[in-house]
Design a protein around this motif. Structure first.
Motif, mmCIF file in Angstrom:
data_model
loop_
_atom_site.group_PDB
_atom_site.id
_atom_site.type_symbol
_atom_site.label_atom_id
_atom_site.label_comp_id
_atom_site.label_asym_id
_atom_site.label_seq_id
_atom_site.Cartn_x
_atom_site.Cartn_y
_atom_site.Cartn_z
ATOM 1 N N GLU A 1 0.889 -1.234 0.243
ATOM 2 C CA GLU A 1 -0.107 -0.094 0.078
ATOM 3 C C GLU A 1 0.805 1.293 0.011
ATOM 4 O O GLU A 1 1.886 1.193 0.550
ATOM 5 C CB GLU A 1 -0.985 0.065 1.139
ATOM 6 C CG GLU A 1 -1.914 -1.268 1.421
ATOM 7 C CD GLU A 1 -3.051 -1.154 0.409
ATOM 8 O OE1 GLU A 1 -3.162 -0.046 -0.127
ATOM 9 O OE2 GLU A 1 -3.774 -2.041 0.590
ATOM 10 N N VAL B 1 1.963 -6.943 -0.107
ATOM 11 C CA VAL B 1 0.681 -7.468 0.270
ATOM 12 C C VAL B 1 0.618 -8.797 -0.444
ATOM 13 O O VAL B 1 1.357 -9.293 -1.119
ATOM 14 C CB VAL B 1 -0.504 -6.612 -0.970
ATOM 15 C CG1 VAL B 1 -1.701 -7.277 -1.181
ATOM 16 C CG2 VAL B 1 -0.457 -5.188 -0.475
ATOM 17 N N ARG C 1 -5.358 -0.011 -6.513
ATOM 18 C CA ARG C 1 -4.727 0.510 -5.013
ATOM 19 C C ARG C 1 -3.731 1.445 -5.085
ATOM 20 O O ARG C 1 -3.571 2.105 -4.231
ATOM 21 C CB ARG C 1 -4.203 -1.029 -4.675
ATOM 22 C CG ARG C 1 -3.654 -0.860 -3.174
ATOM 23 C CD ARG C 1 -3.147 -2.131 -2.594
ATOM 24 N NE ARG C 1 -2.135 -2.965 -3.285
ATOM 25 C CZ ARG C 1 -2.052 -3.939 -4.230
ATOM 26 N NH1 ARG C 1 -3.228 -4.557 -4.563
ATOM 27 N NH2 ARG C 1 -0.988 -4.507 -4.728
ATOM 28 N N GLY D 1 -3.795 5.755 -3.866
ATOM 29 C CA GLY D 1 -2.686 6.284 -3.009
ATOM 30 C C GLY D 1 -2.228 7.653 -3.702
ATOM 31 O O GLY D 1 -1.769 8.643 -2.841
#
Length: 245
Positions: free
Chosen positions: A183, A190, A225, A229
């Motif tokens: 992340e 992950v 993902r 961010g």
């Protein structure tokens, strides 16, 4: 990334091996459904008729059908194809970004994805008068020159390469979009849905269509993902794209 406006028509692209094939298709501005249809047809052919020894011919046939006339001129300067040059027993990485013709472009892509002994039984392939092989051997995640200067690339890999880099003692190895990419703001990988061994198996022998669709779903989630961010940080939007396999 195209849907979010991060990947634009002017974005420089680089790729090695199968990543070069995808980069070329994107640089040629082919619709996503056209690219996916060609991918499913290619995988079906390889599952039915075999991969070892005939991968190069199958990929070449796909490229001839997929890429429209004039693609070489359209992508020159924007697309960077990584190849590995072999001279006097030494390996060196080269980035090819100018293509003399559509045939020259296709040969560059076939060279970039030439898996020694596996693609057509030959350890190397002749490209522009010299022996070459798969670009991923020497440049796993190639960068367009502009990205190397500004560190603005988004590095994309379908393999869980982040965990592998950590296992090899390269914790600083940067990768942005991958099955195990952390992340944003974290350095903890992950948990990927599939391990490196299984992914490598599918790279050599295509999975069934249901599994391919699952991989596409996971890939979109990996990209989202990363992009979530980066949301709200307009100045941080990447200007180059890098990918492999």
């Amino acid at each position: 990334m195209s849907e979010r406006g991060v990947l634009r028509d002017s974005t420089p692209l680089a790729g090695a091996s199968a990543g070069a094939l995808i980069a070329a298709a994107v640089a040629a501005k082919l619709p996503e459904d056209v690219i996916l249809s060609a991918m499913y047809d290619l995988c079906a052919d390889l599952r039915l008729n075999g991969t070892r020894g005939r991968l190069r011919a199958a990929v070449q046939s796909t490229l001839l059908r997929l890429l429209p006339s004039g693609t070489a001129a359209a992508v020159s300067g924007r697309l960077h194809v990584a190849v590995t040059r072999i001279s006097r027993g030494r390996l060196s990485s080269e980035l090819i970004s100018e293509f003399e013709s559509d045939e020259d472009l296709i040969q560059a892509l076939l060279t970039s994805s030439h898996i020694p002994l596996y693609s057509d039984g030959s350890p190397t392939v002749s490209f522009r008068g010299s022996a070459h092989c798969d670009g991923g051997v020497t440049d796993f995640l190639p960068l367009p020159p502009a990205a190397a200067e500004t560190d603005s690339a988004v590095r994309v890999c379908c393999f869980p390469a982040y965990s592998v880099a950590q296992a090899l003692g390269r914790p600083g190895f940067r990768i942005d979009i991958a099955p195990d990419a952390p992340e944003p703001g974290s350095d903890v990988p992950v948990s990927p849905p599939y391990g490196p061994a299984r992914m490598l198996q599918w790279a050599l022998t295509p999975a069934d269509d249901e599994t391919l669709r699952t991989l596409l779903t996971h890939g979109r989630a990996d990209a989202e993902r990363f992009l979530e961010g980066r949301a709200g940080d307009a100045e941080a939007r990447p200007q180059c794209e890098s990918g492999t396999e």
